[in-house]
Scaffold this motif. Structure first.
Motif, PDB file in Angstrom:
ATOM      1  N   SER A 196       0.906  -1.043   0.499  1.00 28.19           N
ATOM      2  CA  SER A 196      -0.020  -0.073  -0.302  1.00 28.19           C
ATOM      3  C   SER A 196       1.227   0.842   0.069  1.00 28.19           C
ATOM      4  O   SER A 196       1.666   1.125   0.214  1.00 28.19           O
ATOM      5  CB  SER A 196      -1.095   0.211   1.467  1.00 28.19           C
ATOM      6  N   LEU A 197       0.518   2.730  -0.584  1.00 24.28           N
ATOM      7  CA  LEU A 197       1.376   3.363  -0.697  1.00 24.28           C
ATOM      8  C   LEU A 197      -0.100   5.132  -0.310  1.00 24.28           C
ATOM      9  O   LEU A 197      -0.901   5.091  -1.093  1.00 24.28           O
ATOM     10  CB  LEU A 197       1.205   3.433  -1.658  1.00 24.28           C
ATOM     11  N   ASN A 198       0.262   5.456   0.266  1.00 21.77           N
ATOM     12  CA  ASN A 198      -0.173   6.432   1.197  1.00 21.77           C
ATOM     13  C   ASN A 198       0.677   7.834   1.023  1.00 21.77           C
ATOM     14  O   ASN A 198       1.096   8.039   1.799  1.00 21.77           O
ATOM     15  CB  ASN A 198      -0.982   6.380   1.950  1.00 21.77           C
ATOM     16  N   VAL A 199       0.061   8.636   0.278  1.00 22.51           N
ATOM     17  CA  VAL A 199       0.843  10.305   0.415  1.00 22.51           C
ATOM     18  C   VAL A 199      -0.138  11.274   1.557  1.00 22.51           C
ATOM     19  O   VAL A 199      -1.344  11.983   1.076  1.00 22.51           O
ATOM     20  CB  VAL A 199       1.120  11.870  -0.615  1.00 22.51           C
ATOM     21  N   GLU A 200       0.398  11.411   2.909  1.00 31.09           N
ATOM     22  CA  GLU A 200      -0.012  12.089   3.655  1.00 31.09           C
ATOM     23  C   GLU A 200      -0.353  13.562   3.320  1.00 31.09           C
ATOM     24  O   GLU A 200       1.023  13.858   2.930  1.00 31.09           O
ATOM     25  CB  GLU A 200       0.038  11.889   5.048  1.00 31.09           C
ATOM     26  N   LYS A 201      -1.738  14.417   4.151  1.00 26.47           N
ATOM     27  CA  LYS A 201      -2.006  15.811   3.623  1.00 26.47           C
ATOM     28  C   LYS A 201      -1.078  16.219   5.154  1.00 26.47           C
ATOM     29  O   LYS A 201      -0.396  15.065   6.193  1.00 26.47           O
ATOM     30  CB  LYS A 201      -2.966  16.110   3.557  1.00 26.47           C
ATOM     31  N   PRO A 202      -0.257  17.101   5.163  1.00 27.90           N
ATOM     32  CA  PRO A 202       0.199  16.948   6.699  1.00 27.90           C
ATOM     33  C   PRO A 202      -0.947  17.350   8.080  1.00 27.90           C
ATOM     34  O   PRO A 202      -1.854  17.871   7.452  1.00 27.90           O
ATOM     35  CB  PRO A 202       0.418  19.017   6.834  1.00 27.90           C
ATOM     36  N   THR A 203      -0.484  17.373   8.986  1.00 27.01           N
ATOM     37  CA  THR A 203      -1.502  17.005  10.231  1.00 27.01           C
ATOM     38  C   THR A 203      -0.739  17.710  11.359  1.00 27.01           C
ATOM     39  O   THR A 203       0.125  18.307  11.248  1.00 27.01           O
ATOM     40  CB  THR A 203      -1.330  15.494  11.028  1.00 27.01           C
ATOM     41  N   LEU A 204      -0.970  18.103  12.932  1.00 26.50           N
ATOM     42  CA  LEU A 204      -0.694  18.819  14.314  1.00 26.50           C
ATOM     43  C   LEU A 204       0.533  17.868  14.160  1.00 26.50           C
ATOM     44  O   LEU A 204       1.346  18.247  14.900  1.00 26.50           O
ATOM     45  CB  LEU A 204      -1.656  18.788  14.426  1.00 26.50           C
ATOM     46  N   GLU A 205      -0.028  16.551  13.713  1.00 26.23           N
ATOM     47  CA  GLU A 205       0.611  15.546  14.588  1.00 26.23           C
ATOM     48  C   GLU A 205       2.591  15.843  13.743  1.00 26.23           C
ATOM     49  O   GLU A 205       3.749  15.737  14.065  1.00 26.23           O
ATOM     50  CB  GLU A 205       0.599  13.816  14.499  1.00 26.23           C
ATOM     51  N   GLY A 206       2.325  15.686  12.122  1.00 25.15           N
ATOM     52  CA  GLY A 206       2.796  16.028  11.513  1.00 25.15           C
ATOM     53  C   GLY A 206       4.074  17.246  12.033  1.00 25.15           C
ATOM     54  O   GLY A 206       5.128  17.888  11.504  1.00 25.15           O
ATOM     55  N   VAL A 207       2.953  18.513  12.035  1.00 25.71           N
ATOM     56  CA  VAL A 207       3.536  19.917  12.625  1.00 25.71           C
ATOM     57  C   VAL A 207       4.277  19.903  13.612  1.00 25.71           C
ATOM     58  O   VAL A 207       5.721  19.728  13.705  1.00 25.71           O
ATOM     59  CB  VAL A 207       2.721  20.897  12.875  1.00 25.71           C
TER      60      VAL A 207
END
Lengths: 374, 310
Positions: free
Chosen positions: B288-299
């Motif tokens: 599987s492959l997923n390009v994630e949108k930015p989240t607060l976790e990412g921030v």
């Protein structure tokens, strides 16, 4: 209003703690059931339990005759075993040999000296500092002094063969002298009730540990309201348990609670306040449940046993010092003096001591439990 | 501003718990205070509510200085503490009456407000029950009810959903939105970034006692839009592959989490094709492959190099 509101809910929580209620109720009832028969059966106290008092009257005056008549009166004989000694030396020997608790000696010329307005005295010899014999003599002398004062202002009185002191040293209901064991039951009740201090300790520690203290700290109440309300609620809870114990002992066991209801209730109310305040203070200072309870137990043993030692007339300087700060001791004196017609002055001073202690400890509780300024 | 905190400093012996924090909270907001455990969120809240004394700094609530108007401010303040602060030996209704009366409500008004708060938290039919018989979620709801019984203007919620089931969590989050719609301003602290992201209009991220970022969730995400986060599930993984991917042009970082490989790459670096080629060269299959949108976790990860639950 916050004080009363907090007190109400503290009371409500306490009376729902059935395990603690069971402990507070069961312990004294069980002890009274086992050891309290002396109190219940004070009618059966025999002459051998009367205080033996030797006396020798070396005076042949009017006042000395009055005193002889006083000592040999029916009322005095009911409370004391009066033994006439043939001489001063023989009387003293009876005390030394333990055959008499005290020796009362009337010097030659006593009556004449008194009637001439000179200072004179009836001498009491004995090992015990506050013996019943001393009260007996004090009662007579007070009576004589009062009569003398009335004569001084032109009146005329006749000395009675009995004295108010007789009532003060005898059980009012039966006219029999109580012994230490009768009174010990009341002290035992105070010893057990002191464990009610745990109500205060647990309310302080639980409030902190269970985070409910935070709700009082963030609410717009007086900074002493939380501690004050808890103190009031816990004291009234302990007082309510006490009333329940009194009722059960009175009606189930027939215990003697025939003193002044006001004195008995005030004694227990002040004692409940003191025990609760001590518990809360320990809770504020120690902050750990186990250690706090251990301290309450140790304190109860120390303060209670000092009172026990004094009640059985086990002379000890250390215990006498501890008695000065022992609520058990003052409570014991107030209760037994009220129930067994002890001196009114001692009831008053005991209640006063309890009240002073309650005020001081309540103030310290409020200070320690106040909300700190932000 | 409903709440203004300026240069707040709080030390516990040698530990600097709150380091020069500045916050401005407008009326009607749901204000999120996000950070890992030990970030200084609760200490900040305690200083705002007067539970602990700040070493320095100024706090104004409703335009009033806390020191001068303590009781007036407290009358309009409701606090949902992190730990349950309820009496287990009083019924749900008695708990609310007890705490509600501390705010000076009259008997009739108190009765009305207690019913409202119980209904609001879904506990009306349990009002005569003791909390010791409640589930964790019900206790949390009662904890909230105790804080809102006097209808405060400002409600401070310190991690109110810790340790509860998803159903109760949803109920609580829904309640918070309702309270906000009814006019209350809410300060919400959490280390669950999903909750903060879902609820809050303004967010402050704290770490080690300092504010490291603040703004709306869009503004915060914009801070990390320079990076893409590619998550792949692979049939097999080895450290050589991870190291090889790290060497690729445009790739900033690469790490393994279970059977997943996460790659952080610069936006528009067109590194995705190169990453897939690199994986294919090792013979591993992409499940599987997923390009994630930015989240607060990412921030948070971008700002501190750690995840919120580290």
């Amino acid at each position: 209003m916050s004080y009363l509101h907090i007190a109400y809910y503290t009371f409500l929580k306490n009376i729902r703690d059935w395990k603690f209620i069971l402990l507070l109720l069961a312990a004294p009832l069980l002890t009274i059931a086992i050891t309290g028969s002396a109190t219940l059966n004070s009618d059966r106290i025999t002459n051998s339990q009367k205080a033996a008092v030797a006396y020798y009257d070396a005076d042949s005056g009017q006042l000395a005759k009055q005193f002889d008549s006083f000592l040999t009166s029916k009322e005095t004989q009911a409370a004391f075993e009066i033994k006439a000694a043939p001489s001063y030396e023989a009387g003293m020997k009876q005390v030394k040999d333990g055959k008499a608790e005290a020796f009362i000696y009337v010097r030659p010329g006593f009556s004449e000296s008194f009637l001439q307005g000179e200072k004179t005295k009836i001498e009491v010899y004995g090992a015990k500092s506050l013996s019943a014999s001393q009260l007996l003599v004090e009662g007579f002398i007070n009576n004589v002094n009062a009569s003398s004062a009335v004569r001084g202002i032109g009146g005329d009185v006749e000395l009675n063969p009995t004295s108010p002191a007789i009532d003060q040293i005898a059980i009012s209901a039966t006219g029999k002298a109580p012994n230490g064991f009768d009174k010990w039951t009341y002290l035992n009740m105070l010893l057990i009730l002191f464990y009610g201090a745990m109500l205060g300790t647990l309310s302080v520690i639980n409030n902190r540990q269970k985070k409910t203290l935070l709700r009082f700290d963030v609410s717009p109440i007086n900074r002493f309201a939380s501690a004050g309300g808890q103190l009031l609620g816990n004291s009234l809870s302990l007082f309510a348990f006490t009333l329940l114990i009194i009722l059960v002992t009175r009606y189930a066991f027939g215990s003697n609670w025939q003193g002044s209801p006001a004195v008995i209730l005030l004694t227990f109310l002040l004692f409940s306040g003191i025990a609760t305040a001590i518990g809360m203070i320990i809770g504020y200072l120690v902050k750990r449940t186990g250690l706090s309870i251990l301290l309450i137990v140790c304190l109860n043993i120390l303060l209670g046993n000092a009172a026990v030692a004094t009640s059985i007339q086990y002379g000890n300087v250390f215990f006498e010092w501890i008695d000065l700060i022992s609520p058990h001791y003052y409570g014991y004196l107030a209760l037994t003096d009220s129930i067994f017609n002890g001196p009114a002055s001692r009831i008053q001073s005991s209640l006063f001591s309890l009240a002073i202690g309650a005020i001081a400890l309540a103030s310290l509780t409020l200070f320690l439990g106040r909300r700190k300024p932000a | 501003m409903l709440v203004e905190v300026s240069n707040l400093v709080k030390r516990y012996k040698d530990v600097l718990a709150v380091d020069n924090v500045n916050l401005s909270i407008a009326e009607g907001e749901i204000f999120g205070l996000l950070g890992p455990n030990g970030a200084g969120k609760t200490t900040t809240i305690n200083a705002i509510t007067g539970l602990s004394k700040a070493d320095s700094g100024e706090i104004k609530i409703f335009g009033k200085n806390f020191k001068d108007s303590e009781l007036a401010i407290k009358r309009e303040l409701g606090i949902v503490p992190q730990d349950l602060a309820i009496f287990e030996d009083l019924t749900a209704e008695e708990n609310l009456c007890y705490f509600g009366k501390l705010y000076g409500l009259s008997r009739s008004l108190l009765k009305e407000r207690v019913s409202e708060a119980l209904e609001f938290t879904g506990l009306l039919d349990k009002r005569k029950q003791y909390p010791k018989k409640f589930s964790g979620g019900m206790k949390r709801r009662l904890n909230i009810a105790c804080a809102i019984v006097h209808r405060p203007k400002l409600i401070i919620m310190d991690e109110p959903t810790v340790g509860i089931d998803p159903q109760s969590r949803n109920h609580i989050l829904q309640s918070i939105r309702q309270l906000n719609e009814m006019g209350s301003t809410i300060i919400y602290t959490s280390h669950y970034m999903e909750e903060v992201e879902e609820l809050c209009s303004q967010i402050v991220i704290m770490d080690h006692g300092r504010v490291i970022a603040k703004g709306t969730k869009e503004e915060l995400k914009a801070m990390v839009t320079v990076d893409e986060r590619i998550v792949m599930e692979l049939s097999s993984l080895n450290f050589t592959l991870v190291d090889n991917i790290k060497q690729l042009q445009g790739v900033k970082d690469s790490y393994v989490n279970g059977s997943e490989l996460t790659v952080i790459s610069k936006k528009r670096s067109k590194s995705l094709g190169r990453i897939i080629d690199c994986v294919a060269e090792t013979g591993s299959e992409i499940l599987s492959l997923n390009v994630e949108k930015p989240t607060l976790e990412g921030v948070f990860l971008t700002l501190t190099g750690r995840t919120l639950r580290d």
